[in-house]
Design a protein around this motif. Structure first.
Motif, mmCIF file in Angstrom:
data_model
loop_
_atom_site.group_PDB
_atom_site.id
_atom_site.type_symbol
_atom_site.label_atom_id
_atom_site.label_comp_id
_atom_site.label_asym_id
_atom_site.label_seq_id
_atom_site.Cartn_x
_atom_site.Cartn_y
_atom_site.Cartn_z
ATOM 1 N N GLU A 24 53.603 35.902 57.742
ATOM 2 C CA GLU A 24 52.242 36.367 57.971
ATOM 3 C C GLU A 24 51.981 37.649 57.161
ATOM 4 O OE1 GLU A 24 49.948 34.737 59.075
ATOM 5 O OE2 GLU A 24 48.399 36.233 59.450
ATOM 6 N N ALA A 25 52.969 38.557 57.136
ATOM 7 C CA ALA A 25 52.820 39.802 56.375
ATOM 8 C C ALA A 25 52.674 39.478 54.883
ATOM 9 C CB ALA A 25 54.031 40.698 56.609
ATOM 10 N N PHE A 26 53.462 38.504 54.434
ATOM 11 C CA PHE A 26 53.407 38.067 53.034
ATOM 12 C C PHE A 26 52.018 37.517 52.695
ATOM 13 C CE2 PHE A 26 54.178 34.641 49.861
ATOM 14 C CZ PHE A 26 54.680 35.421 48.826
ATOM 15 N N ARG A 27 51.498 36.707 53.648
ATOM 16 C CA ARG A 27 50.172 36.127 53.431
ATOM 17 C C ARG A 27 49.124 37.227 53.256
ATOM 18 N NH1 ARG A 27 45.567 35.088 55.767
ATOM 19 N NH2 ARG A 27 46.158 36.093 57.727
ATOM 20 N N ILE A 28 49.220 38.236 54.134
ATOM 21 C CA ILE A 28 48.230 39.316 54.051
ATOM 22 C C ILE A 28 48.401 40.098 52.749
ATOM 23 C CG2 ILE A 28 47.486 41.473 55.141
ATOM 24 C CD1 ILE A 28 48.223 40.057 57.842
ATOM 25 N N ARG A 29 49.669 40.336 52.358
ATOM 26 C CA ARG A 29 49.947 41.107 51.140
ATOM 27 C C ARG A 29 49.409 40.373 49.906
ATOM 28 N NH1 ARG A 29 54.711 41.507 48.436
ATOM 29 N NH2 ARG A 29 55.937 40.574 50.093
ATOM 30 N N MET A 30 49.496 39.038 49.923
ATOM 31 C CA MET A 30 49.040 38.273 48.764
ATOM 32 C C MET A 30 47.564 37.900 48.836
ATOM 33 S SD MET A 30 51.578 38.162 46.895
ATOM 34 C CE MET A 30 52.468 37.004 45.928
ATOM 35 N N LEU A 31 47.190 37.290 49.956
ATOM 36 C CA LEU A 31 45.864 36.658 50.012
ATOM 37 C C LEU A 31 44.848 37.402 50.870
ATOM 38 C CD1 LEU A 31 47.127 32.996 50.540
ATOM 39 C CD2 LEU A 31 46.339 33.970 48.404
ATOM 40 N N GLY A 32 45.298 38.449 51.555
ATOM 41 C CA GLY A 32 44.377 39.201 52.417
ATOM 42 C C GLY A 32 43.259 39.839 51.597
ATOM 43 N N LYS A 33 42.335 40.490 52.276
ATOM 44 C CA LYS A 33 41.175 41.108 51.587
ATOM 45 C C LYS A 33 41.612 42.070 50.491
ATOM 46 C CE LYS A 33 36.952 41.096 54.213
ATOM 47 N NZ LYS A 33 36.910 41.206 55.669
ATOM 48 N N LYS A 34 42.725 42.846 50.789
ATOM 49 C CA LYS A 34 43.201 43.798 49.785
ATOM 50 C C LYS A 34 44.467 43.294 49.110
ATOM 51 C CE LYS A 34 41.081 47.747 51.957
ATOM 52 N NZ LYS A 34 41.233 48.369 53.277
ATOM 53 N N GLY A 35 44.751 41.985 49.237
ATOM 54 C CA GLY A 35 45.990 41.402 48.724
ATOM 55 C C GLY A 35 46.054 41.365 47.207
ATOM 56 N N ALA A 36 47.292 41.169 46.710
ATOM 57 C CA ALA A 36 47.528 41.196 45.267
ATOM 58 C C ALA A 36 46.777 40.084 44.538
ATOM 59 C CB ALA A 36 49.028 41.073 45.006
ATOM 60 N N VAL A 37 46.801 38.892 45.091
ATOM 61 C CA VAL A 37 46.110 37.783 44.428
ATOM 62 C C VAL A 37 44.604 38.019 44.444
ATOM 63 C CG1 VAL A 37 45.729 35.278 44.452
ATOM 64 C CG2 VAL A 37 47.977 36.190 45.063
ATOM 65 N N THR A 38 44.123 38.483 45.603
ATOM 66 C CA THR A 38 42.698 38.768 45.729
ATOM 67 C C THR A 38 42.265 39.819 44.709
ATOM 68 O OG1 THR A 38 43.166 38.493 48.058
ATOM 69 C CG2 THR A 38 40.925 39.120 47.499
ATOM 70 N N ALA A 39 43.108 40.849 44.543
ATOM 71 C CA ALA A 39 42.790 41.921 43.604
ATOM 72 C C ALA A 39 42.677 41.369 42.186
ATOM 73 C CB ALA A 39 43.874 42.995 43.672
ATOM 74 N N LEU A 40 43.593 40.421 41.863
ATOM 75 C CA LEU A 40 43.546 39.811 40.526
ATOM 76 C C LEU A 40 42.216 39.116 40.276
ATOM 77 C CD1 LEU A 40 46.973 38.130 39.748
ATOM 78 C CD2 LEU A 40 45.797 39.893 38.445
ATOM 79 N N PHE A 41 41.747 38.428 41.320
ATOM 80 C CA PHE A 41 40.467 37.728 41.171
ATOM 81 C C PHE A 41 39.331 38.707 40.895
ATOM 82 C CE2 PHE A 41 42.680 33.994 42.594
ATOM 83 C CZ PHE A 41 41.957 32.944 42.051
ATOM 84 N N ASP A 42 39.431 39.919 41.483
ATOM 85 C CA ASP A 42 38.404 40.936 41.218
ATOM 86 C C ASP A 42 38.479 41.401 39.762
ATOM 87 O OD1 ASP A 42 37.373 40.792 43.716
ATOM 88 O OD2 ASP A 42 38.611 42.427 44.536
ATOM 89 N N GLN A 43 39.711 41.621 39.313
ATOM 90 C CA GLN A 43 39.912 42.065 37.921
ATOM 91 C C GLN A 43 39.380 41.023 36.946
ATOM 92 O OE1 GLN A 43 43.907 42.937 36.714
ATOM 93 N NE2 GLN A 43 44.201 44.391 38.397
ATOM 94 N N PHE A 44 39.595 39.768 37.321
ATOM 95 C CA PHE A 44 39.246 38.643 36.457
ATOM 96 C C PHE A 44 37.779 38.714 36.014
ATOM 97 C CE2 PHE A 44 37.522 34.265 36.351
ATOM 98 C CZ PHE A 44 38.211 33.781 35.245
ATOM 99 N N LYS A 45 36.943 39.197 36.901
ATOM 100 C CA LYS A 45 35.504 39.264 36.596
ATOM 101 C C LYS A 45 35.253 40.116 35.348
ATOM 102 C CE LYS A 45 34.095 38.640 41.336
ATOM 103 N NZ LYS A 45 34.385 39.499 42.487
ATOM 104 N N ALA A 46 36.119 41.141 35.167
ATOM 105 C CA ALA A 46 35.903 42.055 34.041
ATOM 106 C C ALA A 46 36.647 41.613 32.779
ATOM 107 C CB ALA A 46 36.356 43.464 34.458
ATOM 108 N N ALA A 47 37.433 40.543 32.863
ATOM 109 C CA ALA A 47 38.239 40.125 31.710
ATOM 110 C C ALA A 47 37.350 39.631 30.575
ATOM 111 C CB ALA A 47 39.210 39.021 32.143
ATOM 112 N N PRO A 48 37.827 39.780 29.310
ATOM 113 C CA PRO A 48 37.030 39.313 28.163
ATOM 114 C C PRO A 48 36.775 37.807 28.251
ATOM 115 C CG PRO A 48 39.032 40.465 27.444
ATOM 116 C CD PRO A 48 39.097 40.394 28.921
ATOM 117 N N ALA A 49 35.599 37.390 27.823
ATOM 118 C CA ALA A 49 35.162 36.008 28.007
ATOM 119 C C ALA A 49 36.130 35.002 27.386
ATOM 120 C CB ALA A 49 33.773 35.821 27.412
ATOM 121 N N GLU A 50 36.694 35.315 26.203
ATOM 122 C CA GLU A 50 37.538 34.318 25.530
ATOM 123 C C GLU A 50 38.864 34.091 26.277
ATOM 124 O OE1 GLU A 50 36.542 37.136 24.287
ATOM 125 O OE2 GLU A 50 38.230 38.296 23.517
ATOM 126 N N GLN A 51 39.225 35.035 27.168
ATOM 127 C CA GLN A 51 40.485 34.851 27.915
ATOM 128 C C GLN A 51 40.273 34.135 29.256
ATOM 129 O OE1 GLN A 51 42.655 38.456 28.497
ATOM 130 N NE2 GLN A 51 42.376 39.092 26.359
#
Ligand code: PHE
Length: 344
Positions: A24-51
């Motif tokens: 459960e802790a792992f799930r929160i760390r990865m997929l929770g609101k402030k999780g690592a995977v979730t954070a990546l998705f936020d970053q993704f919005k700013a990534a250059p279009a060709e990538q």
């Protein structure tokens, strides 16, 4: 970002927890609101279009790998927990008396319907059924209802479609029609089913209820046969001492028609509140099948005659069990249902 995704993927693959809490802790760390995977998705919005295309694919892979891993771990831990619960159950005090098992009971309406079918089954009536959604012809026209009969009114009947009229059957007499269309005499059927009428729901009326209808057609079937058959039924259902009386009545599909009363089984005919001090209880409608009905269904009315009867299952159940409020049969309150044992 690609690197980060790679690291996280490795982390997911390597993750080997021992407890549910760790997962459960792992799930929160990865997929929770402030999780690592979730954070990546936020970053993704700013990534250059060709990538975005390759990055997006990699991120989806990461996300599904994480979700799959978590689900798999949880399922495995659950299995482990179950088998350890079994192991500890084995260590329980086996001399402790077992708790009582609750045996289910049949619904009172089923009990009464089955009993009716059984009584008539023993004297040769074979069960027949038909559709609940019917056309006008099987419910009214073939049964000799004149075009302006009030039962054809929207106020009494639930229509599904108009022109051609498709409706919910208002009585099980439509089954008789189907049987007569498909079989030649001798016919001896007993037809149970749900019926529908546009009635306000109260303690004495419901828009859905159950009927059982009987039909007997052969050469020389007479009113005396009808009377004996119903008397036999009344004695079987309400007790050997039961008597019946027939009052003249009217149904479009029978001539002559009668309403049948049975002597009140509670007061033995002396008069009580249930029979409203008359000593009699109404149980069914019946009569000799109108020749028009026989002809409409393709049966030679010069050669054959027959009788029909129809009763409400709720009504019989009410009399049998002394239940005054019809609505109880539809609410499925276990406190009510558990009181019923088979009718003998
Ligand atoms: N169909 C009638 C009803 O619904 C009952 C009935 C059946 C009467 C057969 C006579 C003969 O009320």
């Amino acid at each position: 970002m690609t690197e980060k995704i790679e690291t996280l993927l490795n982390e997911v693959a390597a993750f080997a927890p021992k407890t549910w809490d760790e997962v459960e802790a792992f799930r929160i760390r990865m997929l929770g609101k402030k999780g690592a995977v979730t954070a990546l998705f936020d970053q993704f919005k700013a990534a250059p279009a060709e990538q975005k295309r390759t990055l997006g694919q990699a991120m989806n892979r990461l996300k599904s790998a994480t979700v799959e891993k978590i689900n798999e771990l949880k399922a495995r831990l659950e299995e482990l927990a179950l088998s350890s619960a079994e192991a500890s159950a084995a260590a329980l005090d086996m001399t402790r008396p077992a708790g009582a098992d609750r045996v289910g009971s049949r619904h009172p309406i089923s009990l009464v319907r089955n009993r009716i079918l059984e009584i008539f089954g023993r004297i040769g009536f074979v069960p027949a059924e038909g559709p609940e959604i019917e056309d006008d012809w099987h419910v009214f026209t073939a049964l000799n209802f004149p075009p302006e009969h009030p039962a054809r009114d929207m106020q009494d009947t639930f229509f599904i479609e108009k022109d051609p009229d498709i409706l919910l059957r208002t009585h099980t007499s439509s089954i008789q029609v189907r049987v007569m269309q498909s079989q030649q005499p001798p016919i001896r059927v007993i037809c149970p089913g749900r019926v529908f009428r546009n009635e306000a729901i109260s303690y004495r009326a419901h828009c859905i209820f159950h009927q059982v209808e009987g039909l007997y057609i052969d050469e020389n079937v007479s009113f005396a046969d009808l009377k004996q058959t119903i008397l036999h039924f009344a004695k079987e259902m309400f007790g050997e001492k039961s008597e019946i009386r027939m009052r003249p009545s009217y149904f479009p599909f029978t001539e002559p028609s009668t309403e049948v009363d049975v002597s009140c089984n509670l007061c033995g005919g002396k008069g009580c509140p249930v029979c409203k001090y008359t000593g009699w209880l109404e149980i069914m409608g019946a009569g000799m099948v109108d020749p028009n009905v026989l002809e409409a269904c393709g049966i030679d009315s010069k050669r054959y005659s027959g009788f029909a009867f129809g009763m409400g299952v709720e009504r019989i159940a009410m009399l049998k069990y002394g239940v005054k409020d019809l609505r109880l049969y539809f609410e499925n309150d276990l406190r009510f249902l558990r009181q019923f044992t088979p009718v003998i």
